[in-house]
Write an enzyme that holds these catalytic residues in place. Structure first.
Site, PDB file in Angstrom:
ATOM      1  N   ASP A 185      71.163 -21.030  -2.275  1.00 58.78           N
ATOM      2  CA  ASP A 185      71.067 -21.911  -3.257  1.00 58.78           C
ATOM      3  C   ASP A 185      72.208 -22.468  -3.314  1.00 58.78           C
ATOM      4  OD1 ASP A 185      69.714 -23.112  -5.456  1.00 58.78           O
ATOM      5  OD2 ASP A 185      70.333 -21.439  -6.799  1.00 58.78           O
TER       6      ASP A 185
ATOM      7  N   HIS B  91      74.624 -30.363 -14.218  1.00 61.44           N
ATOM      8  CA  HIS B  91      74.265 -29.129 -14.496  1.00 61.44           C
ATOM      9  C   HIS B  91      75.501 -28.381 -14.356  1.00 61.44           C
ATOM     10  CE1 HIS B  91      72.738 -25.201 -14.436  1.00 61.44           C
ATOM     11  NE2 HIS B  91      73.286 -24.924 -13.344  1.00 61.44           N
TER      12      HIS B  91
ATOM     13  N   GLU C 275      65.684 -22.455 -13.876  1.00 60.65           N
ATOM     14  CA  GLU C 275      66.423 -23.607 -13.304  1.00 60.65           C
ATOM     15  C   GLU C 275      65.257 -24.659 -12.654  1.00 60.65           C
ATOM     16  OE1 GLU C 275      69.801 -22.037 -11.079  1.00 60.65           O
ATOM     17  OE2 GLU C 275      70.884 -21.810 -13.223  1.00 60.65           O
TER      18      GLU C 275
ATOM     19  N   GLU D   2      64.695 -26.988  -9.935  1.00 58.74           N
ATOM     20  CA  GLU D   2      65.564 -27.306  -8.578  1.00 58.74           C
ATOM     21  C   GLU D   2      64.350 -27.912  -7.629  1.00 58.74           C
ATOM     22  OE1 GLU D   2      67.933 -24.404  -6.798  1.00 58.74           O
ATOM     23  OE2 GLU D   2      68.510 -23.542  -8.912  1.00 58.74           O
TER      24      GLU D   2
ATOM     25  N   ASP E  78      64.712 -21.210  -9.850  1.00 57.81           N
ATOM     26  CA  ASP E  78      65.733 -20.122  -9.671  1.00 57.81           C
ATOM     27  C   ASP E  78      65.610 -19.339 -10.997  1.00 57.81           C
ATOM     28  OD1 ASP E  78      67.537 -18.516  -9.035  1.00 57.81           O
ATOM     29  OD2 ASP E  78      69.006 -19.991  -9.067  1.00 57.81           O
TER      30      ASP E  78
ATOM     31  N   ARG F  56      70.797 -14.786 -18.038  1.00 57.17           N
ATOM     32  CA  ARG F  56      71.947 -15.483 -18.044  1.00 57.17           C
ATOM     33  C   ARG F  56      72.956 -14.211 -18.789  1.00 57.17           C
ATOM     34  NH1 ARG F  56      71.818 -19.550 -15.146  1.00 57.17           N
ATOM     35  NH2 ARG F  56      70.373 -21.233 -15.889  1.00 57.17           N
TER      36      ARG F  56
ATOM     37  N   GLN G 286      74.068 -12.236 -15.733  1.00 59.40           N
ATOM     38  CA  GLN G 286      74.872 -13.192 -14.971  1.00 59.40           C
ATOM     39  C   GLN G 286      76.380 -13.344 -15.677  1.00 59.40           C
ATOM     40  OE1 GLN G 286      73.184 -17.326 -14.691  1.00 59.40           O
ATOM     41  NE2 GLN G 286      74.894 -17.945 -13.211  1.00 59.40           N
TER      42      GLN G 286
ATOM     43  N   TYR H  68      78.993 -11.831 -12.571  1.00 61.05           N
ATOM     44  CA  TYR H  68      79.223 -12.954 -11.609  1.00 61.05           C
ATOM     45  C   TYR H  68      80.832 -12.848 -11.209  1.00 61.05           C
ATOM     46  CZ  TYR H  68      81.930 -16.354 -14.504  1.00 61.05           C
ATOM     47  OH  TYR H  68      82.910 -16.992 -15.167  1.00 61.05           O
TER      48      TYR H  68
ATOM     49  N   LYS I  57      69.752 -13.232 -10.550  1.00 62.49           N
ATOM     50  CA  LYS I  57      68.968 -14.072  -9.877  1.00 62.49           C
ATOM     51  C   LYS I  57      68.096 -13.714  -8.687  1.00 62.49           C
ATOM     52  CE  LYS I  57      71.648 -17.947 -11.047  1.00 62.49           C
ATOM     53  NZ  LYS I  57      71.161 -19.281 -11.444  1.00 62.49           N
TER      54      LYS I  57
ATOM     55  N   THR J 106      62.253 -15.724  -7.244  1.00 62.84           N
ATOM     56  CA  THR J 106      62.405 -17.033  -7.132  1.00 62.84           C
ATOM     57  C   THR J 106      60.975 -17.737  -6.978  1.00 62.84           C
ATOM     58  OG1 THR J 106      64.614 -17.083  -6.155  1.00 62.84           O
ATOM     59  CG2 THR J 106      63.528 -19.140  -5.777  1.00 62.84           C
TER      60      THR J 106
ATOM     61  N   GLU K 101      71.368 -25.231 -20.727  1.00 62.15           N
ATOM     62  CA  GLU K 101      71.926 -26.353 -20.850  1.00 62.15           C
ATOM     63  C   GLU K 101      71.402 -26.920 -22.420  1.00 62.15           C
ATOM     64  OE1 GLU K 101      72.555 -29.198 -17.449  1.00 62.15           O
ATOM     65  OE2 GLU K 101      71.242 -27.320 -16.838  1.00 62.15           O
TER      66      GLU K 101
HETATM   67 MN    MN Z   1      70.282 -21.872  -8.903  1.00 64.44          MN
END
Ligand code: MN
Length: 427
Positions: free
Chosen positions: A126, A133, A198, A200, A232, A236, A239, A243, A252, A256, A374
Site C-alpha cells: 500500500d 490525505h 480508506e 483507494e 484499506d 485508528r 494504529q 505504528y 490494517k 482489505t 479526515e
Molecule cells: Mn491505505
C-alpha cells in the site's frame, strides 16, 4: 493509446450494456462462480457476466488454458499486448450481432454470481500517494509541518498482507487490538473504537520483473494489468499506539476489500490526462521517476465516491450519505507508473497478480476526503446523518460503498462496479 475498442460508436447486442458501468468500451475481467460451480474467468457486460469457458471455441486456442484457471495470474503474466488482442476479440464478439446466438447462452446474470478476488495475490503493497490525505493526517500530529521531508522525493509505501484481501461484500469483523487512550497510563486489549475506511485505487501487476532488474519508467505502464477500487480498513486507535517505529501492522491487516473487476489500462485510455503541475517550489521527480510520456498521460481521470448507510438509515429507507466525491488525478502526487518504477527500483521483483494500493485519495476540498479520520478531524467534528445519528468512526451495522467511474465528452462512460463492506459486531 486509444484504439478501435474505445470507439464511442460501438454498441453491444447485449442491451443492458448501454448506460451501465460495463458498456462494450469497458470489458473488465473477473473471477466468478455460480451456485456450486467452480471459479472461472468472466467478462462484465451490462447486467451480465460472459462465461469465458463457455465461449472458448471463439477465442484463440493459445489463450484457452490461461483463461480457464480459477485465478487470472497466468493470463495477466502474458502482458499488455495479449490483453489488448483479447480485448479486441471480445469487442468483436460482443459488438457484432452475428455472434449473438452463439454467445447469449453463455451470459450469466451478475445478480446470480459470486465474485472472487481475481488473482492469487503473492504480495500486497500500500502506497501513500494522496498528498492531501498525507497533509491532512500529518496536520493532526504536526500542525506546522504536516508533510515529512521525504514525501516529495519518495513515493512512500509499506508492505501489507495478501491473505486478508477479500472481494466486495465480505463482512468487516471489527478487529481486536491494543488501544491506549491519551489519558490512560497503559493500553488494554479489545475491539477497536476508531474503525475507519480508506478510499483507494488498486493496481494489478501484469508482467513481473526479475529479482535485481528494476522496471524503468518508460516500461512501467506495460506492467500494470488493471485497476480496481480498494478499501484499506483501518483501526485508528490500534494504529496510533502500534505504528512507531515500523509503521502499520495489525491496524490494517485484518481486512482489505477490493472491487472484483479488473478494469484494463486500454479501457481507461480515453480518460488519461496530463499529470497536474507540481506546486511552485516543489522538487522535480528524480530522473529514475521521470518520463515525458507519463507526464503527458499519467493522470487518471477516474471519479471516486464513498457512501455510508447505517442500520437506522436502511430501516428508514433513507438514501446513502455521500461521504466524498473527487477525482483520482487531483489526489495523486505520484502516478501509477511512478509507483511501479519506484517499487522495483531497488531490484525488488514484482509478480503477476501482485496488488498495489495507491493510498487514500483525498482531494484538497472538504467534499473529497477519503477517510473518516479526515472528515471528523480525528473525531473532533462528528458528521451528522439524516437520521440525527452522528459518526466520528464506524459503528456496527455501518456499510461503506466505494464507487468509481470515468466520463468525458466524446467517450462512453465506464464504471468500476462497487466495493462494499458492512461492519459486523464482534460476537
Ligand atoms: Mn491505505
Amino acid at each position: 493509446m486509444i484504439d478501435a475498442s474505445n470507439d464511442p460508436a460501438l454498441v453491444s447486442w447485449c442491451e443492458s450494456a448501454q448506460g451501465s458501468d460495463f458498456p462494450i468500451q469497458n470489458l473488465p475481467l473477473g473471477i466468478f462462480s455460480a451456485g456450486e460451480r467452480r471459479r472461472r474467468p468472466g467478462v462484465a457486460i451490462g447486467d451480465f457476466v460472459v462465461d469465458l469457458s463457455a465461449i472458448a471455441n471463439l477465442l484463440d486456442e493459445d489463450w484457452r488454458e490461461d483463461l480457464s484457471q480459477p485465478v487470472l495470474n497466468a493470463w495477466l503474466a502474458r502482458g499488455a499486448d495479449a490483453q489488448r488482442q483479447f480485448r479486441e476479440r471480445l469487442s468483436e464478439i460482443l459488438g457484432d450481432e452475428r455472434f449473438r446466438d452463439d454467445v447469449e447462452p453463455s451470459l450469466v446474470a451478475q445478480s446470480e454470481v459470486r465474485m472472487h478476488v481475481p488473482c492469487l495475490i503473492g504480495d500486497y503493497t500500500d502506497f501513500y500517494v494522496g498528498i492531501h490525505h498525507a497533509t491532512n493526517v500529518g496536520k493532526q500530529f504536526r500542525p506546522d509541518n504536516p508533510l515529512l521531508p521525504n514525501y516529495k522525493y519518495v513515493p512512500i509505501g509499506y508492505h501489507g498482507r495478501a491473505s486478508s484481501v477479500r472481494a466486495s461484500g465480505e463482512p468487516v469483523i471489527r478487529p481486536l487490538g491494543q488501544r491506549k487512550p491519551a489519558d490512560a497510563e497503559v493500553p488494554d486489549h479489545g475491539p477497536s473504537r476508531r474503525l475507519d475506511y480508506e478510499l483507494e485505487l488498486g493496481l494489478w501487476v501484469g508482467r513481473g520483473n526479475e529479482l535485481g532488474s528494476p522496471i524503468p519508467m518508460a516500461e512501467a505502464s506495460d506492467h500494470i494489468a488493471g485497476y480496481c477500487l480498494l478499501n484499506d480498513w483501518s483501526a485508528r486507535d490500534l494504529q496510533a499506539w502500534e505504528y512507531q517505529p515500523l509503521g502499520p501492522f495489525l491496524a490494517k491487516n485484518f481486512l482489505t476489500t477490493i472491487s472484483p473487476w479488473v478494469v484494463s489500462p486500454q479501457a481507461l485510455a480515453p480518460f488519461r490526462n496530463a499529470v497536474p503541475e507540481r506546486p511552485v517550489g516543489d522538487p522535480p521527480p528524480l530522473p529514475y521517476l521521470t518520463d515525458e510520456t507519463d507526464q503527458r498521460e499519467g493522470g487518471l481521470g477516474v471519479q471516486l465516491e464513498a457512501m455510508l448507510t447505517t442500520e437506522a438509515m436502511r430501516v428508514a429507507g433513507l438514501p446513502p450519505h455521500v461521504l466524498s466525491r473527487g477525482s483520482a488525478e487531483a489526489a495523486m502526487y505520484w502516478t501509477a507508473a511512478q509507483i511501479i518504477a519506484h517499487h522495483s527500483s531497488n531490484g525488488c521483483n514484482l509478480q503477476p497478480g501482485d496488488l498495489i494500493g495507491t493510498g487514500t485519495l483525498s482531494t484538497e476540498s472538504d467534499t473529497g476526503l477519503g477517510s473518516l479520520l479526515e472528515i471528523s478531524r480525528g473525531g473532533k467534528q462528528p458528521l451528522e446523518l439524516a437520521t440525527g445519528e452522528t459518526r466520528s468512526f464506524l459503528e456496527d451495522g455501518d456499510e461503506v460503498t466505494l464507487r468509481a467511474w470515468c466520463e468525458k465528452d466524446g467517450a462512453v462512460r465506464i464504471g468500476f462496479g462497487e466495493c462494499v463492506g458492512r461492519v459486523a459486531p464482534r460476537a
